[in-house]
Design an enzyme around this catalytic site. Structure first.
Site, PDB file in Angstrom:
ATOM      1  N   SER A 125      -9.585 -31.331 -21.034  1.00  0.00           N
ATOM      2  CA  SER A 125     -10.463 -30.943 -22.140  1.00  0.00           C
ATOM      3  C   SER A 125      -9.922 -29.703 -22.846  1.00  0.00           C
ATOM      4  O   SER A 125      -9.301 -28.848 -22.227  1.00  0.00           O
ATOM      5  CB  SER A 125     -11.864 -30.659 -21.578  1.00  0.00           C
ATOM      6  N   TYR A 150     -17.356 -25.835 -15.121  1.00  0.00           N
ATOM      7  CA  TYR A 150     -16.837 -27.131 -15.601  1.00  0.00           C
ATOM      8  C   TYR A 150     -15.423 -26.929 -16.173  1.00  0.00           C
ATOM      9  O   TYR A 150     -14.486 -27.613 -15.774  1.00  0.00           O
ATOM     10  CB  TYR A 150     -17.760 -27.721 -16.673  1.00  0.00           C
ATOM     11  N   LYS A 154     -11.386 -28.194 -14.858  1.00  0.00           N
ATOM     12  CA  LYS A 154     -10.342 -28.870 -15.630  1.00  0.00           C
ATOM     13  C   LYS A 154      -9.028 -28.090 -15.516  1.00  0.00           C
ATOM     14  O   LYS A 154      -7.955 -28.668 -15.369  1.00  0.00           O
ATOM     15  CB  LYS A 154     -10.762 -29.013 -17.095  1.00  0.00           C
TER      16      LYS A 154
HETATM   17  C1  WQD Z   1     -20.753 -28.770 -30.330  1.00  0.00           C
HETATM   18  C2  WQD Z   1     -21.286 -27.722 -31.297  1.00  0.00           C
HETATM   19  C3  WQD Z   1     -22.807 -26.188 -30.269  1.00  0.00           C
HETATM   20  C4  WQD Z   1     -25.975 -29.033 -29.389  1.00  0.00           C
HETATM   21  C5  WQD Z   1     -18.585 -29.525 -24.784  1.00  0.00           C
HETATM   22  C6  WQD Z   1     -17.614 -29.288 -23.637  1.00  0.00           C
HETATM   23  C7  WQD Z   1     -16.366 -30.104 -23.854  1.00  0.00           C
HETATM   24  C8  WQD Z   1     -16.769 -31.540 -23.985  1.00  0.00           C
HETATM   25  C9  WQD Z   1     -17.672 -31.696 -25.210  1.00  0.00           C
HETATM   26  C10 WQD Z   1     -16.908 -32.800 -21.937  1.00  0.00           C
HETATM   27  C11 WQD Z   1     -21.356 -26.337 -30.679  1.00  0.00           C
HETATM   28  C12 WQD Z   1     -23.511 -27.006 -31.332  1.00  0.00           C
HETATM   29  C13 WQD Z   1     -24.782 -28.457 -29.803  1.00  0.00           C
HETATM   30  C14 WQD Z   1     -27.180 -28.702 -30.058  1.00  0.00           C
HETATM   31  C15 WQD Z   1     -25.946 -27.248 -31.525  1.00  0.00           C
HETATM   32  N1  WQD Z   1     -17.456 -31.987 -22.832  1.00  0.00           N
HETATM   33  N2  WQD Z   1     -24.786 -27.588 -30.856  1.00  0.00           N
HETATM   34  N3  WQD Z   1     -27.122 -27.811 -31.108  1.00  0.00           N
HETATM   35  O1  WQD Z   1     -19.837 -27.386 -26.506  1.00  0.00           O
HETATM   36  O2  WQD Z   1     -18.050 -28.028 -28.221  1.00  0.00           O
HETATM   37  O3  WQD Z   1     -17.994 -29.042 -25.968  1.00  0.00           O
HETATM   38  O4  WQD Z   1     -18.849 -30.900 -24.945  1.00  0.00           O
HETATM   39  O5  WQD Z   1     -15.847 -33.310 -21.930  1.00  0.00           O
HETATM   40  O6  WQD Z   1     -15.504 -29.952 -22.756  1.00  0.00           O
HETATM   41  O7  WQD Z   1     -17.236 -27.933 -23.628  1.00  0.00           O
HETATM   42  O8  WQD Z   1     -19.784 -29.694 -27.548  1.00  0.00           O
HETATM   43  O9  WQD Z   1     -21.520 -31.108 -28.571  1.00  0.00           O
HETATM   44  O10 WQD Z   1     -22.229 -29.376 -26.843  1.00  0.00           O
HETATM   45  O11 WQD Z   1     -21.489 -28.646 -29.102  1.00  0.00           O
HETATM   46  O12 WQD Z   1     -25.916 -26.449 -32.500  1.00  0.00           O
HETATM   47  O13 WQD Z   1     -28.303 -29.182 -29.715  1.00  0.00           O
HETATM   48  O14 WQD Z   1     -22.639 -28.064 -31.630  1.00  0.00           O
HETATM   49  O15 WQD Z   1     -23.236 -24.829 -30.329  1.00  0.00           O
HETATM   50  O16 WQD Z   1     -21.058 -25.382 -31.680  1.00  0.00           O
HETATM   51  P1  WQD Z   1     -18.944 -28.409 -27.088  1.00  0.00           P
HETATM   52  P2  WQD Z   1     -21.326 -29.764 -27.960  1.00  0.00           P
END
Ligand code: WQD
Length: 337
Positions: A125, A150, A154
């Site tokens: 990741s 997590y 990785k």
């Molecule tokens: C994306 C953006 C949030 C939810 C994580 C893991 C990564 C992979 C993908 C597993 C961010 C914003 C989110 C919400 C929001 N996981 N957000 N409101 O955190 O980039 O990555 O998931 O493989 O390894 O680190 O993905 O989709 O959680 O968030 O504003 O209800 O959306 O702050 O900026 P992230 P995400």
């Protein structure tokens, strides 16, 4: 050729099984069904017309892993997805993550090294980069101290594979995903978040469908064009295809090192607000949202430099954000319909 896909009934795993079958591979799926359901097998069959062999297996049980590999002496490779992946949960329950993401990797590698063909594709990741200094992020960007257990699993996983490949016949490719989204165009398989979705896109589509009252946007005070955080959202089918290409690279002995690493993204960064507006465009719905404080552990920006995957793997993401969001919305409507 027989390929084992661990976590093969999961979101990315199931899409990869479809692409492997499309390429004529014999697939054996192992999954402990902790974060998915057996019905995904039907979805795969409805797409390809072939049911992959399936064995319910918890890779934390070392003896069962040993027995499984003994029963499959003719394996040509393993694509390893099986892991827990919720960042927040990993902070609350680190030992669950170290056991489920590290022990299982060790047990699989201990068996794979005994095979004449020991080809290994690892689900890594972009989280290993933390907040990278330069955008877009290349594979030689420095690995920062992990922001969560997590992410640490990785990083440790990559180190375990690298150390092991040096002294065994294992050849490996580490695939560092950016943000996988969307669903198969057939709407036969897609993301099945259990409980309240932690990730942005499933939360958006559930809100769009009326299952959630409104989306909380975690911060609009980031140093980005519109203040909301930027990510590289890649269609899960594009991601799945990259796994097959990487596997074929190893099977055809085209790899130039025992361990190779590739970023898998689109190369384009999109902000949270841009994702929301794209959803509104493809769905024709107004998405209710409110701006709240930043989420602990979130970074400002991450999007991939995809030159290496484009030139060396000969792979490039094909779907736009709009197409990916449209597939996610179509899937949400299908499963809730
Ligand atoms: C994306 C953006 C949030 C939810 C994580 C893991 C990564 C992979 C993908 C597993 C961010 C914003 C989110 C919400 C929001 N996981 N957000 N409101 O955190 O980039 O990555 O998931 O493989 O390894 O680190 O993905 O989709 O959680 O968030 O504003 O209800 O959306 O702050 O900026 P992230 P995400």
């Amino acid at each position: 050729m027989k390929i084992v896909v661990t976590g093969g009934l999961g979101f990315i795993g199931s899409h990869t099984v479809v692409e492997l079958q499309n390429e004529g591979f014999e697939v054996v799926v192992v999954d402990n069904l902790s974060n998915t359901s057996l019905s995904v097998l039907d979805g795969i069959q409805n797409i390809t017309g072939k049911v992959p062999a399936f064995e319910k297996l918890d890779l934390r049980e070392k003896e069962k892993v040993q027995n499984f590999f003994k029963r499959h002496p003719d394996i040509s490779g393993v694509i390893h997805f099986a892991a827990s992946k919720a960042v927040g949960e990993s902070v609350e329950n680190p030992l669950l993550y170290y056991e489920n993401n590290i022990n299982t990797l060790v047990y699989v590698l201990q068996e794979l090294q005994l095979k004449p063909e020991a080809n290994f594709i690892f689900s890594s990741s972009c989280t290993v980069y933390g907040q990278a200094e330069t955008m877009p992020i290349t594979e030689n960007a420095s690995i920062q101290t992990a922001m969560s257990p997590y992410g640490n699993t990785k990083q440790i996983g990559e180190e375990i594979i690298t150390d092991t490949a040096k002294v065994t016949n294992i050849n490996a490719i580490l695939l560092r995903y950016f943000n996988p989204i969307g669903a198969h165009p057939s709407t036969e398989i897609g993301e099945l978040p259990i409980g309240v979705p932690q990730n942005l896109v499933p939360f958006i589509t559930q809100t769009g469908f009326g299952l959630r009252k409104e989306l909380s946007v975690y911060g609009d005070d980031y140093p980005t064009p519109d203040g909301t955080a930027v990510r590289d959202y890649i269609h899960v089918v594009d991601l799945a295809k990259a796994h097959v290409i990487a596997l074929q690279r190893l099977l055809n002995k085209k790899n130039t090192a025992k361990v190779e690493t590739f970023n898998l993204g689109t190369g384009t960064g999109s902000s949270v607000l841009e994702v929301i507006h794209t959803f509104e465009k493809v769905s024709g719905k107004k998405l209710p949202y409110k701006i709240v404080g930043r989420r602990e552990g979130d970074i400002t920006s991450a999007y991939a430099n995809t030159d290496k995957a484009n030139t060396i793997l000969g792979w490039k993401a094909q779907s736009t954000l709009e197409q990916a969001m449209a597939s996610a919305w179509k899937w949400e409507q299908k499963i809730r319909g």
